[in-house]
Enzyme design. Structure first.
Site, PDB file in Angstrom:
ATOM      1  N   HIS A  97      39.747  34.946  37.985  1.00  0.00           N
ATOM      2  CA  HIS A  97      40.004  36.065  37.574  1.00  0.00           C
ATOM      3  C   HIS A  97      38.965  36.545  36.379  1.00  0.00           C
ATOM      4  O   HIS A  97      38.800  36.199  35.281  1.00  0.00           O
ATOM      5  CB  HIS A  97      41.411  35.836  36.428  1.00  0.00           C
ATOM      6  CG  HIS A  97      42.723  35.481  37.258  1.00  0.00           C
ATOM      7  ND1 HIS A  97      43.427  36.448  37.610  1.00  0.00           N
ATOM      8  CD2 HIS A  97      42.956  34.536  37.944  1.00  0.00           C
ATOM      9  CE1 HIS A  97      44.459  36.136  38.534  1.00  0.00           C
ATOM     10  NE2 HIS A  97      44.342  35.084  38.535  1.00  0.00           N
ATOM     11  N   GLU A 125      39.163  39.148  34.922  1.00  0.00           N
ATOM     12  CA  GLU A 125      39.601  39.999  33.668  1.00  0.00           C
ATOM     13  C   GLU A 125      40.203  39.039  32.603  1.00  0.00           C
ATOM     14  O   GLU A 125      40.219  39.227  31.247  1.00  0.00           O
ATOM     15  CB  GLU A 125      40.897  40.800  34.115  1.00  0.00           C
ATOM     16  CG  GLU A 125      42.228  40.189  34.248  1.00  0.00           C
ATOM     17  CD  GLU A 125      42.264  39.146  35.506  1.00  0.00           C
ATOM     18  OE1 GLU A 125      43.234  38.287  35.625  1.00  0.00           O
ATOM     19  OE2 GLU A 125      41.309  39.046  36.449  1.00  0.00           O
ATOM     20  N   CYS A 128      42.105  36.881  43.547  1.00  0.00           N
ATOM     21  CA  CYS A 128      42.910  35.754  43.806  1.00  0.00           C
ATOM     22  C   CYS A 128      43.675  35.908  45.085  1.00  0.00           C
ATOM     23  O   CYS A 128      43.477  35.739  46.261  1.00  0.00           O
ATOM     24  CB  CYS A 128      43.791  35.652  42.506  1.00  0.00           C
ATOM     25  SG  CYS A 128      44.254  33.974  42.009  1.00  0.00           S
TER      26      CYS A 128
END
Length: 369
Positions: A343, A345, A257
């Site tokens: 993202h 995660e 990001c």
């Protein structure tokens, strides 16, 4: 119950447009850039994501608070959004492993939140007119004063916010006897990123946003990571310098990001502020290396210049966003460097992209072999 005593509240946008609603019971005023998240779940992780620092969050899901809060489901220490705007706020909740209700959690953090807003109309307006500064308040009879306060809020473009959310001192995550050591630059890092690295056999030392390459290399790491975070990437000159030095030495580097944008800037690829950004948990991305599609969790208001990335002799675009064809991932052809604009995660969101953590660990292992 607070529900019976709620006062009238409003959302005032920078262009003068007003949307009305009701306070959930916490009086006051909050300011920031207004944005919206289309996720149907994971509100607690969203509220604690450092990437949202300085922003007023509009939840497009009609019900917020219905499953309460869980002390384990946080992405940082404390709430990071400036304020919340929603349609229906649930003062009661039903969930087996809940640690309490959302109202008490907001009250503890003194977060101004308003409900009963026509969020569908508000989001449509933002989509049409773009992200802008806004103010939410229970002081509905002081509009002229609120307008003056709103006019003093700095624009997100050119705003450095990483220093507001980064750790002040280095700290460690994981097993100190783990086979792999990683130095991570915290420009707004989420806890689940660290969990994903640690569970893959990494011991991580997390450094403040302005750490130099020399400081990060003192840990003698096997790889380097640059995190997500809030604000405009361009003012992060120290992070860009650190990234440039890591790249020059051809050390394993992964960015997510804001970290992705920093790596692009370190390669001379510019960034720009998007019309209203990508924030949600069902954004479609295509992996150009495999041809596979991924459903991804995203949260960003800036992106890298695609034309400049395509023209760069040592950069390859690896992922694209299928809705607007913005760059969602890059890698360097001659260096051990890659990054993505989304993202992997998740938290919240799908796990389609978790393989990127495996890829980073494999890149490190190849160098160590």
């Amino acid at each position: 119950m607070k529900y019976q005593t709620r006062k009238k509240a409003l959302v005032l946008l920078a262009d003068g447009t007003i949307f009305y609603g009701k306070s959930i019971g916490i009086e006051g005023t909050a300011t920031g850039e207004i944005c919206f998240n289309t996720g149907m779940t994971g509100y607690q992780e969203i509220f604690t994501d450092p990437s949202y620092f300085g922003q007023l969050m509009v939840a497009t899901n009609a019900h917020i608070g219905n499953y309460g809060v869980n002390n384990e489901e946080v992405e940082s220490e404390g709430i990071k959004i400036s304020g919340l705007i929603c349609r229906n706020f649930s003062f009661t909740h039903s969930r087996v492993d809940s640690d309490g209700n959302l109202f008490d959690w907001f009250e503890k953090h003194n977060l101004v939140a308003i409900s009963d807003v026509d969020t569908r109309a508000l989001v449509s307006y933002i989509r049409e007119n773009g992200a802008m500064n806004a103010i939410i308040s229970t002081e509905v009879d002081k509009i002229d004063e609120l307008k003056k306060q709103l006019a003093e809020i700095p624009n997100m473009e050119g705003l450095e916010l990483a220093s507001k959310v980064s750790t002040k001192e280095p700290y460690f995550v994981g097993d100190e006897n783990a086979p792999i050591k990683i130095s991570a630059l915290d420009i707004g890092i989420k806890k689940n990123i660290l969990r994903n690295l640690a569970k893959r056999g990494a011991y991580i030392k997390v450094y403040p946003y302005n750490a130099s390459f020399e400081q990060m290399s003192d840990f003698n790491p096997d790889g380097y990571f640059i995190s997500n975070g809030p604000g405009d990437p361009e003012p992060l000159e120290e992070a860009q310098k650190t990234a440039k030095q890591i790249i020059e030495k051809d050390l394993p580097l992964f960015g997510i990001c804001l970290g992705h944008q920093v790596i692009a800037l370190a390669n001379g690829i510019s960034t720009y502020k998007m019309h209203n950004g990508h924030r949600g948990i069902n954004h479609p991305v295509k992996n150009l290396l495999t041809g596979k599609g991924e459903i991804t969790s995203q949260n960003h208001g800036f992106a890298i210049n695609r034309e400049e990335a395509e023209a760069h002799p040592d950069v390859e675009i690896t992922h694209v966003h299928l809705n607007d064809h913005t760059v969602a991932g890059i890698r360097m052809k001659s260096k051990n460097v890659f990054s993505v604009q989304y993202h992997p995660e998740a938290s919240p969101g799908p796990h389609d992209a978790e393989y990127l953590f495996d890829q980073f660990i494999e890149n490190i292992k190849k160098v160590k072999a």
